[in-house]
Design a protein around this motif. Structure first.
Motif, PDB file in Angstrom:
ATOM      1  N   LYS A 224     -79.012 -21.696 -25.633  1.00 10.75           N
ATOM      2  CA  LYS A 224     -78.582 -23.067 -25.941  1.00 10.75           C
ATOM      3  C   LYS A 224     -79.765 -23.950 -26.329  1.00 10.75           C
ATOM      4  O   LYS A 224     -79.649 -24.799 -27.207  1.00 10.75           O
ATOM      5  CB  LYS A 224     -77.845 -23.653 -24.739  1.00 10.75           C
ATOM      6  N   LEU A 225     -80.891 -23.736 -25.682  1.00  8.61           N
ATOM      7  CA  LEU A 225     -82.073 -24.548 -26.029  1.00  8.61           C
ATOM      8  C   LEU A 225     -82.575 -24.163 -27.424  1.00  8.61           C
ATOM      9  O   LEU A 225     -83.052 -25.019 -28.180  1.00  8.61           O
ATOM     10  CB  LEU A 225     -83.175 -24.377 -24.984  1.00  8.61           C
ATOM     11  N   GLY A 226     -82.439 -22.895 -27.769  1.00  8.97           N
ATOM     12  CA  GLY A 226     -82.816 -22.440 -29.120  1.00  8.97           C
ATOM     13  C   GLY A 226     -81.946 -23.128 -30.172  1.00  8.97           C
ATOM     14  O   GLY A 226     -82.455 -23.628 -31.190  1.00  8.97           O
ATOM     15  N   GLN A 227     -80.661 -23.183 -29.903  1.00  6.42           N
ATOM     16  CA  GLN A 227     -79.760 -23.836 -30.870  1.00  6.42           C
ATOM     17  C   GLN A 227     -80.087 -25.325 -30.996  1.00  6.42           C
ATOM     18  O   GLN A 227     -80.090 -25.901 -32.077  1.00  6.42           O
ATOM     19  CB  GLN A 227     -78.297 -23.651 -30.439  1.00  6.42           C
ATOM     20  N   LEU A 228     -80.395 -25.928 -29.854  1.00  6.78           N
ATOM     21  CA  LEU A 228     -80.765 -27.344 -29.868  1.00  6.78           C
ATOM     22  C   LEU A 228     -82.053 -27.550 -30.672  1.00  6.78           C
ATOM     23  O   LEU A 228     -82.174 -28.496 -31.466  1.00  6.78           O
ATOM     24  CB  LEU A 228     -80.962 -27.837 -28.417  1.00  6.78           C
ATOM     25  N   ALA A 229     -83.009 -26.629 -30.476  1.00  2.28           N
ATOM     26  CA  ALA A 229     -84.289 -26.729 -31.187  1.00  2.28           C
ATOM     27  C   ALA A 229     -84.066 -26.670 -32.693  1.00  2.28           C
ATOM     28  O   ALA A 229     -84.679 -27.433 -33.459  1.00  2.28           O
ATOM     29  CB  ALA A 229     -85.219 -25.598 -30.750  1.00  2.28           C
ATOM     30  N   ALA A 230     -83.187 -25.772 -33.127  1.00  2.00           N
ATOM     31  CA  ALA A 230     -82.928 -25.623 -34.566  1.00  2.00           C
ATOM     32  C   ALA A 230     -82.327 -26.922 -35.115  1.00  2.00           C
ATOM     33  O   ALA A 230     -82.748 -27.417 -36.170  1.00  2.00           O
ATOM     34  CB  ALA A 230     -81.996 -24.447 -34.797  1.00  2.00           C
ATOM     35  N   ARG A 231     -81.381 -27.486 -34.378  1.00  2.00           N
ATOM     36  CA  ARG A 231     -80.753 -28.739 -34.839  1.00  2.00           C
ATOM     37  C   ARG A 231     -81.772 -29.872 -34.860  1.00  2.00           C
ATOM     38  O   ARG A 231     -81.824 -30.674 -35.785  1.00  2.00           O
ATOM     39  CB  ARG A 231     -79.583 -29.132 -33.926  1.00  2.00           C
ATOM     40  N   ALA A 232     -82.587 -29.917 -33.808  1.00  2.81           N
ATOM     41  CA  ALA A 232     -83.559 -31.015 -33.695  1.00  2.81           C
ATOM     42  C   ALA A 232     -84.561 -30.961 -34.849  1.00  2.81           C
ATOM     43  O   ALA A 232     -84.932 -31.989 -35.423  1.00  2.81           O
ATOM     44  CB  ALA A 232     -84.282 -30.944 -32.355  1.00  2.81           C
ATOM     45  N   ARG A 233     -84.999 -29.744 -35.186  1.00  2.00           N
ATOM     46  CA  ARG A 233     -85.979 -29.632 -36.290  1.00  2.00           C
ATOM     47  C   ARG A 233     -85.356 -30.114 -37.602  1.00  2.00           C
ATOM     48  O   ARG A 233     -85.980 -30.841 -38.361  1.00  2.00           O
ATOM     49  CB  ARG A 233     -86.455 -28.189 -36.424  1.00  2.00           C
ATOM     50  N   GLU A 234     -84.104 -29.728 -37.785  1.00  2.00           N
ATOM     51  CA  GLU A 234     -83.422 -30.110 -39.023  1.00  2.00           C
ATOM     52  C   GLU A 234     -83.251 -31.632 -39.117  1.00  2.00           C
ATOM     53  O   GLU A 234     -83.499 -32.239 -40.141  1.00  2.00           O
ATOM     54  CB  GLU A 234     -82.056 -29.434 -39.012  1.00  2.00           C
TER      55      GLU A 234
END
Ligand code: PLP
Length: 443
Positions: A224-234
């Motif tokens: 879940k933190l990985g998915q959040l990281a991807a969204r945050a970078r975008e």
């Protein structure tokens, strides 16, 4: 009975810890007494560091000082090269007074006051683990006023339920801690923090609970933190350089507990972060931070009590009472925590009597151990309760105006007092008798 660390039964049939005969410690320092095996604390710190080193993942291990926070403990942790998690001005002050390097301090908490935030910014702590929007605002104001930029991790409630006691479960959506993922609060918080000039967002944090025996929760959290990281970078352009998965690694209080080895927990955590972040195209592997508390000090601590009164209810049970209880160890009353114990002065004798060990506080729930097997305990015997190092002394109170116990660190045959036993004058030390109540009536 499994003895831990440097504990052993000596030729006199007494429990010995760190080369010190526990009956002698009781004679010199009195009871209740908290005895910490310093070598075992250091060994646990090293197990975490070694496990990370062999994983090849950049890391920080921050000891969660809430488990047991004294100046001596902070020094040991500092010497072992760990970082420190603090959640209040009191824990921060203890660390600073002990000379703990501020840049290795992480400031946590779900309701940091403006004064606490100011103190921590002033002390230049390494990072803030921001818990909510209100804190973000206050932190931003303080940083602006002081003209500094603070490093922050955002605490996320990942919606992961660790399989543990409800009272120590913190990763689910309905928790007082952190920004929840489900409602989008975590994404919004990251966007807001990224816009603030006074904040450098270095990463995210999630702590899913305590006394965890499985790795599935850590894997789900990393995902879940990985998915959040991807969204945050975008959305914000921010790349996390740190992923902090909290603490919660279980320990063996009783034979039924089946914790993993520290190295297995850390392998699971680092593999999970590698996998989750490896899936995001071109994402650099973040540093992995953990915050073990219980697994660093829990097994190193032994609570020593003197047995006093007893009573037998025929056909039901036999109670023996000790000179402490829920005032120095609220865990059994709080969440039914279970322990193992021996008689430290008759450690070789057969444990053929089943008793319930009660504390001396005025609460029926003040039971330390139900159905404990001991060698026919008598008044004056010394009860050693194992695995008493975490969330006991740090949760101790003066309920019934009991004096908080002394704490000693033992090592190589020497004992050092690291916290003095409170005196009766300490107990009334902060009481104030207003003038109008002085000298009236029988005193
Ligand atoms: N990190 C956070 C945020 C916590 O709330 C806690 C415990 O409550 C810990 C770390 C330490 O947990 P444990 O002592 O189970 O390792």
């Amino acid at each position: 009975m499994r003895l831990r660390g440097t504990s052993r039964i000596n030729e006199r049939g007494h429990l010995e810890i760190g080369g010190c005969d526990v009956t002698e410690l009781a004679r010199v320092y009195g009871t209740p007494l908290y005895i910490y095996d310093e070598a075992l604390i250091r060994q646990k710190c090293r197990e975490f560091v070694d496990a990370f080193r062999s994983s090849g993942v950049p890391f920080q291990v921050a000891y969660a000082s809430k488990a047991f926070c004294t100046m001596a403990m902070c020094r040991v942790v500092a010497e072992e090269g760990l970082s420190l998690d603090v959640v209040s001005e009191g824990e921060l002050y203890t660390a600073l007074r002990a000379g703990f390097p501020p840049e290795r301090i992480h400031f946590h908490g779900n309701n940091k006051s403006p004064d606490e935030i100011d103190m921590a910014v002033g002390a230049r702590v390494g990072c803030f683990v921001v818990d909510n929007f209100y804190e973000m605002e206050v932190l931003c104001d303080v940083a602006r006023r002081r003209g500094v930029k603070v490093r922050v991790l955002l605490r996320v409630a990942p919606g992961v339920e660790a399989h543990t006691h409800e009272y120590v479960m913190t990763g689910q959506t309905d928790t007082k801690f952190g920004f929840d993922l489900e409602s989008g609060a975590a994404d919004r918080a990251l966007e807001e923090a990224a816009r603030m000039e006074t904040m450098e967002v270095v990463g995210v944090h999630a702590h899913i609970g305590s006394q965890i025996f499985e790795t599935a929760g850590f894997r789900a959290t990393a995902e879940k933190l990985g998915q959040l990281a991807a969204r945050a970078r975008e959305r914000t352009g921010v790349t996390f350089s740190v992923v902090n998965v909290g603490g919660g690694f279980g320990i063996r209080y009783t034979e039924e507990d089946r914790p993993l080895a520290v190295s297995d927990y850390i392998r699971a955590v680092t593999d999970a972060v590698r996998t989750a972040f490896g899936r995001i195209e071109g994402y650099p592997l973040p540093e992995v931070w953990v915050e073990p508390g219980r697994s660093v000090v829990g097994e190193a601590g032994t609570a020593l009590y003197t047995i006093g009164s007893w009573k037998e209810i025929p056909g039901i049970r036999r109670y023996v009472a000790v000179d402490g209880g829920m005032a120095d160890n609220p865990r059994p009353a709080l969440y039914g925590a279970r322990y193992e114990a021996i008689l430290a002065n008759r450690a070789n004798e057969p444990a053929d009597t089943v008793v319930t060990v009660a504390g001396k506080c005025c609460e029926s729930g003040d039971m330390l151990i139900r159905d404990c097997r001991l060698p026919d305990p008598r008044p004056g015997d010394l009860l050693a309760v194992f695995c008493s190092g975490a969330y006991q002394y740090s949760m101790a109170s003066n309920y019934n105006r009991l004096r908080r116990p002394a704490v000693v660190f033992v090592r190589d045959g020497a004992a050092d007092v690291v916290v003095k036993r409170e005196t009766l004058d300490d107990v009334v030390g902060n009481d104030v008798l207003p003038e109008r109540l002085k000298g009236r009536g029988p005193a």
